[in-house]
Design a protein around this motif. Structure first.
Motif, PDB file in Angstrom:
ATOM      1  N   UNK A   1       0.829  -1.205   0.000  1.00  0.00           N
ATOM      2  CA  UNK A   1       0.000   0.000   0.000  1.00  0.00           C
ATOM      3  C   UNK A   1       0.867   1.260   0.000  1.00  0.00           C
TER       4      UNK A   1
ATOM      5  N   UNK B   1       6.636  -0.664  -5.398  1.00  0.00           N
ATOM      6  CA  UNK B   1       6.782  -1.646  -6.487  1.00  0.00           C
ATOM      7  C   UNK B   1       7.967  -1.401  -7.413  1.00  0.00           C
TER       8      UNK B   1
ATOM      9  N   UNK C   1     -11.073   4.423   0.822  1.00  0.00           N
ATOM     10  CA  UNK C   1     -10.725   3.876   2.132  1.00  0.00           C
ATOM     11  C   UNK C   1      -9.205   3.820   2.238  1.00  0.00           C
TER      12      UNK C   1
ATOM     13  N   UNK D   1      -7.203   1.708   3.782  1.00  0.00           N
ATOM     14  CA  UNK D   1      -6.706   0.361   3.509  1.00  0.00           C
ATOM     15  C   UNK D   1      -5.202   0.240   3.695  1.00  0.00           C
TER      16      UNK D   1
ATOM     17  N   UNK E   1      -1.767  -1.116   4.999  1.00  0.00           N
ATOM     18  CA  UNK E   1      -1.489  -2.557   4.986  1.00  0.00           C
ATOM     19  C   UNK E   1      -1.746  -3.236   6.339  1.00  0.00           C
TER      20      UNK E   1
ATOM     21  N   UNK F   1      -9.326  -7.041   7.904  1.00  0.00           N
ATOM     22  CA  UNK F   1      -9.371  -6.134   6.748  1.00  0.00           C
ATOM     23  C   UNK F   1     -10.798  -5.682   6.487  1.00  0.00           C
TER      24      UNK F   1
ATOM     25  N   UNK G   1     -12.879  -5.865   1.170  1.00  0.00           N
ATOM     26  CA  UNK G   1     -11.512  -6.396   1.235  1.00  0.00           C
ATOM     27  C   UNK G   1     -10.795  -5.982  -0.041  1.00  0.00           C
ATOM     28  N   UNK G   2      -9.523  -6.350  -0.154  1.00  0.00           N
ATOM     29  CA  UNK G   2      -8.768  -5.998  -1.359  1.00  0.00           C
ATOM     30  C   UNK G   2      -9.334  -6.686  -2.598  1.00  0.00           C
ATOM     31  N   UNK G   3     -10.225  -7.623  -2.409  1.00  0.00           N
ATOM     32  CA  UNK G   3     -10.837  -8.300  -3.547  1.00  0.00           C
ATOM     33  C   UNK G   3     -11.796  -7.376  -4.282  1.00  0.00           C
TER      34      UNK G   3
ATOM     35  N   UNK H   1     -12.240  -3.857  -3.091  1.00  0.00           N
ATOM     36  CA  UNK H   1     -11.697  -2.502  -3.025  1.00  0.00           C
ATOM     37  C   UNK H   1     -10.292  -2.587  -3.599  1.00  0.00           C
TER      38      UNK H   1
ATOM     39  N   UNK I   1      -6.673  -1.752  -4.992  1.00  0.00           N
ATOM     40  CA  UNK I   1      -5.587  -0.788  -4.828  1.00  0.00           C
ATOM     41  C   UNK I   1      -4.519  -1.147  -5.864  1.00  0.00           C
ATOM     42  N   UNK I   2      -3.535  -0.253  -6.026  1.00  0.00           N
ATOM     43  CA  UNK I   2      -2.512  -0.497  -7.036  1.00  0.00           C
ATOM     44  C   UNK I   2      -1.703  -1.738  -6.688  1.00  0.00           C
ATOM     45  N   UNK I   3      -1.534  -2.605  -7.656  1.00  0.00           N
ATOM     46  CA  UNK I   3      -0.622  -3.736  -7.530  1.00  0.00           C
ATOM     47  C   UNK I   3       0.575  -3.478  -8.441  1.00  0.00           C
TER      48      UNK I   3
END
Ligand code: FES
Ligand code: FES
Lengths: 150, 762
Positions: A132, A136, B352, B354, B356, B437, B691-693, B695, B697-699
């Motif tokens: 978060x 990366x 949100x 979120x 970690x 989460x 959850x991150x599923x 909501x 976020x950048x991966x």
């Protein structure tokens, strides 16, 4: 009774076998380097090696670990000298650090299986690990550096 | 934005004597010693002092810098130590960092938000180090019976110049303890060219712990006999438990107690949401127990909150005239007579945090005293709120700050800490409250939701002659003050009333909007929607005028000047991140320089292949100037990838450039996630996502392939760094998408808006 080895030490467990490995490691063995981030296999913070493969401890019931070998971040190296850890240090990867143990475990497993990954392979292998803080770009660079060094 | 007002008037400071060590407290009025305090000397309490850092030197030579700001990834523990160690001229290998207890009387504000650690404490931290250096020199001079002017402290050793005699810092501690503290006049701050650490790239002091799993976060806390608490909170903000059947939960092996918690009615400020807590000997048992609760909820007044409906209301709010917050010239008349007129509506949804690490806090309660360990950005707010909730004096609440697994504003709100304190008192054992989460996303202090309406008029030469900006969003103040419907001055001060454009006819308005959930500040706060609308609309006007967007931005900003905010037509109170405009003026030359630098470094204007485009945006926030260029490549199926990002920042004096670059990278990537997928929607009063599923976020695949951060060399006062990287991202990205596809994104997230692919977008 479930027996397994964790970081080379034999452990026996006789509680609720449906309990995820994550909580066994953290609550019972005190190995808190394995992090809780989502609980549903969506973030990678809880990544450990099970017989050498990266798995999400939050969705791995203790029952699935019977007779197997678990390595956590605490067991990856004695002194932070694993090539991936060294590369992480050289690239100043961590920000808050919370995701980083999972990232390192995932990256170490990637390099074990694919010693010279290309960028697409890095992205693919690391796509399950959220940071978060957004580290990366450095994660990619550190993995490339560790691959060269290893 | 900082609604928890931190009293900058709290000027007292306490001095402590560490075991075998010497503790310095520094204030603008100078230093005092514990020995003075013990002798009953009057406290140096004046009105213009900012108590700052502690520094402990022990006779082994170890320098302990006590960091009073919370570490959440911005590297503040390293930066604070760099500043103190530099002025002390300490050997970095002998410097340790210790985290301060929550105690604002001693340390000054510890509220680690608003990107203010360096900008508020740079001077005081330098003074702390310089005071230590002067004291060591005085001690050496005394030991050798020579004038202090003949000795010099350098790299942990004091040297007598003429004789060449030396004493290590540790060897001087015993003598130093007996000396009066050097006053402000006796200390010499270094000149910038003498800096040893400040301005150099330094690795994090927490690196070894962070890569080995040894770093301790709130979630990792454990105590003998501790119970883990997991709480079922009201699904709708403002709801409460009607009745609960906990019999099944209590039968789960490991569960020890089920405790009902009161729900504070909205506006609940920092108080917890209430609900039903399951306390167990393990996290797993507590989670299992919570699943077995049967709760009948009273959903309260916000049970119908629905994002689709609310959006319509917000958009209606900005189509009418609102409360004027700034007005210059006559925008209505100028718009009517413009040769070209443009208007656009922008929408940015709830987000949100979120972060970690989900929320977690440990508390013990014994003999009327509450001891807390928590990943908090704001230990004093935690102390105050726990004291209020437990009805005990604030002195009886102790807060130790762990590392934070991310914060982004969420962890300045101590609701989760108060939960732990209440439960620890209730059960008489150490209690760790753990949020999952799902808890974290569903019970956030959400980033607000905003609608904006902009109108602009161009003259025959394509010059902007009028600009109308209306914004409407539930205010953060609504979380604290009942009946709030208009934004606070600090909120419209984030992008609206501080707009730097040289447009003769300017009108800024704020429309009413009630808050139907718990609103809070999220990294860079209301700058996010405001910068999105402003830099997007500037781009739209540039294209309408047939001009290059970068040149157009420079034209809008106009000639280099300091904007006179007393003549800027402000109706709202001027707001400048808690600083005066005299100290930190709006300097259009600094906007220009970051724009020019980012344009040069990004290859602005160089041709790109088809399906590619660049976008540019600039924004000043938290007293720093950031310009961002994002290059996108849009795949045939509409997927957005980002080959390259360049960020130029003028943050004034920079302490650790390495961490400034890291913050720009991280803020940009977070901004990319916000822009491409970030959205919390409400239905029947509750967030749909959990959850991150759902909501997103950048991966790693969303991260730029190449990233350039360009720091403008500067000797200006330090500005903020943690947040200012975020606001330019959304407009730069959407402007790039426009450049690649001719498709204008005015509503975030981008998400599936390009799903039809570029062909259909054109
Ligand atoms: S905690 Fe296991 S994947 Fe997120
Ligand atoms: S370093 Fe903070 S989440 Fe990755």
């Amino acid at each position: 009774m479930i027996s397994m080895t964790v970081n080379g030490r034999r452990q026996e467990f006789s509680g609720d076998e449906a309990m995820p490995l994550l909580w066994y490691l953290r609550d019972e063995l005190g190995l808190t380097g394995t992090k809780f981030g989502c609980g549903v296999s969506a973030c990678g913070a809880c990544t450990v090696h099970l017989d050498g493969k990266a798995v999400r401890a939050c969705v791995t019931p203790v029952s699935a670990v019977e007779g197997r070998k678990v390595i956590t971040i605490e067991g990856l190296s004695k002194d932070g000298s694993h090539p991936v850890q060294r590369a992480w240090r050289a690239h100043n990867v961590p920000q808050c650090g919370y995701c980083q143990t999972g990232q390192i475990m995932q990256a170490a497993a990637l390099l074990e299986a694919t010693p010279k990954p290309n960028d697409a392979e890095i992205d693919q292998a690391m796509a399950g690990n959220i940071c978060r803080c957004g580290t990366y770009v450095r994660i990619r660079a550190a993995i490339r550096a560790a691959a060269v060094e290893a | 934005m900082n609604s928890q007002s931190t009293s900058m008037e709290r000027r007292e400071f306490v001095q402590l004597l560490g075991a075998g060590g010497l503790v310095l407290a520094v204030s603008l009025s100078g230093c005092r010693r514990l020995s003075d305090a013990l002798r009953g000397a009057p406290k140096a309490a004046t009105t213009s002092v900012t108590p700052a850092a502690y520094l402990r030197l022990d006779d082994t030579g170890t320098v302990t810098v006590i960091c009073h700001r919370s570490e959440m990834g911005q590297g503040i523990r390293t930066s604070v130590a760099m500043i103190v160690a530099d002025e002390l001229d300490a050997d970095w290998s002998q410097v340790k960092v210790e985290q301060a207890l929550g105690d604002e009387k001693t340390y000054g504000s510890q509220n680690t938000d608003g990107s203010r650690s360096i900008r508020d404490f740079y001077g005081a931290l330098r003074e702390a180090g310089a005071t230590g250096r002067a004291l060591l020199e005085a001690a050496a001079a005394k030991q050798w019976s020579v004038p202090a002017s003949e000795v010099e402290a350098r790299q942990h050793v004091v040297t007598h110049r003429s004789s060449g005699r030396t004493l290590g810092y540790g060897e001087l501690v015993a003598t130093a303890r007996e000396l009066p503290m050097p006053g402000k006049a006796a200390i010499r701050l270094k000149r910038p060219e003498q800096f040893r650490y400040i301005g150099k790239d330094m690795p994090s002091v927490d690196m070894a712990d962070m890569i080995s799993g040894a770093a301790l976060y709130g979630m990792d806390l454990r105590r003998e006999g501790m119970l883990v608490a997991v709480i079922a909170r009201p699904p709708v903000y403002g709801g409460a438990v009607k009745s609960v059947d906990s019999s099944a939960a209590e039968k789960v092996p490991g569960v020890e107690r089920v405790v009902q918690l009161d729900s504070a009615p909205p506006p609940s400020a920092f108080m917890p949401l209430g609900g039903v807590a399951v306390l167990a000997r393990s996290t797993w048992a507590a989670l299992q127990g919570r699943q077995k609760l049967k709760i009948d909820w009273d959903h309260g007044p916000h049970a119908t909150y629905d994002s689709a409906v609310f959006r319509t209301e917000l958009e209606r709010s900005v189509r009418r005239a609102g409360k004027v917050v700034r007005s210059q010239g006559n925008a209505a008349r100028a718009l009517a007579s413009a040769s070209k007129r443009l208007q656009a509506d922008y929408y940015v949804p709830h987000l949100s945090h979120a972060q970690m690490e989900p929320l977690a806090a440990l508390a013990t309660f014994e003999n009327g005293k509450c001891d807390i360990w928590a990943p908090t950005q704001h230990p004093q707010a935690a102390r105050d709120t726990v004291a209020l909730a437990l009805k005990i004096p604030v002195e009886n609440v102790r807060v130790s700050v762990t590392l934070l697994g991310g914060g982004f504003g969420r962890k300045s709100k101590p609701d989760f800490i108060v939960e732990a304190a209440l439960l620890a008192r209730e059960v008489g054992k150490p209690v760790k409250v753990v949020w999952t989460r799902e808890d974290d996303i569903q019970h956030d202090y959400f980033h607000t939701v905003a609608a904006q309406h902009l109108e602009g008029g161009l003259d025959a030469n394509g010059k902007v002659t009028s600009w109308l900006h209306r914004t409407a969003f539930p205010s953060i103040m609504a979380t604290f003050v009942p009946g709030t419907v208009y934004a606070g001055d600090g909120e419209v001060g984030q992008g609206i009333t501080d707009l730097p454009f040289a447009v003769p006819n300017l009108r800024c308005e704020n429309g009413p909007a009630a808050a139907l959930t718990r609103i809070g500040w999220y990294r860079s706060v209301i700058n996010i929607p405001h910068a999105f609308a402003i830099s997007s609309f500037a781009d739209e006007l540039a294209h309408a005028a047939g001009k290059d967007p970068k040149g157009f931005l420079l034209e809008l900003i106009g000639p280099d000047r300091i904007i006179d905010m007393t003549k800027a037509g402000l109706v709202a109170k001027p707001s400048n991140y808690d600083r005066s405009f005299e100290d930190y003026p709006i300097d259009t030359g600094r906007y220009r320089k970051v724009l020019e630098l980012v344009a040069e470094k990004s290859g602005w204007g160089k041709p790109l292949g088809s399906g590619r485009g660049r976008g540019i945006a600039v924004h000043r926030s938290f007293l720093s100037y950031v310009a961002t260029v994002i290059e996108v490549e849009i795949k045939a199926d509409g997927t957005v990838t980002i080959p390259r990002v360049d960020v130029a920042i003028d943050a004034g004096t920079v302490v650790n450039p390495e961490r400034v670059r890291a913050q720009m990278e991280g803020a940009t990537i977070m901004g990319i996630g916000n822009t491409l997928y970030g959205e919390i929607t409400f239905k029947e009063g509750r967030p749909v996502q959990s959850n991150y599923t759902d909501y997103r976020v950048a991966r790693i695949d969303a991260a730029p392939r190449e990233f350039g951060v360009h720091i403008l060399p500067s000797t200006e006062q330090p500005g903020g760094v943690g947040e200012p990287g975020v606001p330019p991202v959304a407009p730069a990205l959407c402007n790039a998408i426009f450049s690649a596809t001719r498709r204008r994104i005015r509503s975030l997230p981008v998400d599936k808006q390009l799903a039809g692919g570029i062909a259909s977008a054109r």
